[in-house]
Design a protein around this motif. Structure first.
Motif, mmCIF file in Angstrom:
data_model
loop_
_atom_site.group_PDB
_atom_site.id
_atom_site.type_symbol
_atom_site.label_atom_id
_atom_site.label_comp_id
_atom_site.label_asym_id
_atom_site.label_seq_id
_atom_site.Cartn_x
_atom_site.Cartn_y
_atom_site.Cartn_z
ATOM 1 N N ARG A 1 -2.035 40.774 64.261
ATOM 2 C CA ARG A 1 -1.498 39.490 64.740
ATOM 3 C C ARG A 1 -0.812 39.685 66.091
ATOM 4 O O ARG A 1 -0.972 38.877 66.999
ATOM 5 C CB ARG A 1 -0.538 38.930 63.686
ATOM 6 N N ARG A 2 -0.036 40.769 66.211
ATOM 7 C CA ARG A 2 0.677 41.042 67.456
ATOM 8 C C ARG A 2 -0.280 41.449 68.578
ATOM 9 O O ARG A 2 -0.160 40.993 69.712
ATOM 10 C CB ARG A 2 1.708 42.141 67.233
ATOM 11 N N GLN A 3 -1.266 42.303 68.259
ATOM 12 C CA GLN A 3 -2.163 42.817 69.295
ATOM 13 C C GLN A 3 -3.228 41.815 69.706
ATOM 14 O O GLN A 3 -3.602 41.746 70.864
ATOM 15 C CB GLN A 3 -2.852 44.095 68.816
#
Length: 151
Positions: free
Chosen positions: A64-66
């Motif tokens: 989700r972050r990347q």
């Protein structure tokens, strides 16, 4: 994620190559060794189940972050879910059957119970070995990802 894999795979390796052989060497009877191995295997399975869930959650959050999306359908996630399924089958299907065989009173069907135990033990060993190999596959698939995180 790396810690979850180390706990899971390391636990399997330690159990298979240190704990089980040592118990059968040190304790005076196979029954005594089996009495220790059962609860130890139970703890190993629960460590694996928790580690697998932690790994999946962390991996989804990292994706989700990347990538700004969860990316649920990945090879790594498939392997982890398969590892979780095999561990659950071992813990909730095979291990209770082995425990039930061990607690049966000795009777005329001792040979039959012995054969059932051998068959179940073989399946348990295959499942643990499969989980170990799948876990090593997860490590290979994620080695670059984990190496980039350390830079």
């Amino acid at each position: 994620m790396l810690l979850a894999m180390v706990v899971w795979i390391g636990g399997i390796i330690f159990f298979a190559f240190v704990v089980a052989p040592t118990l059968f060497t040190v304790l005076s009877s196979p029954q005594m060794a089996g009495g220790v191995i059962g609860p130890t295997l139970n703890k190993l399975h629960f460590m694996g189940l928790v580690s697998g869930v932690v790994f999946l959650i962390c991996s989804l959050l990292l994706n989700r972050r990347q990538y700004a999306q969860l990316r649920v359908l990945t090879a790594t996630h498939f392997l982890i879910v398969l590892m979780l399924a095999l561990t659950a089958v071992s813990e909730f299907v095979i291990t209770p059957r082995i425990r039930e065989l061990r607690t049966r009173p000795l009777s005329m069907d001792t040979v039959s119970a012995g054969e059932q135990f051998k068959r179940l033990h073989a399946w348990s060993t295959r499942l643990e070995g499969s989980v170990l190999l799948l876990g090593l596959g997860v490590v290979v698939l994620n080695a670059r990802r984990w190496g980039e995180g350390s830079r």
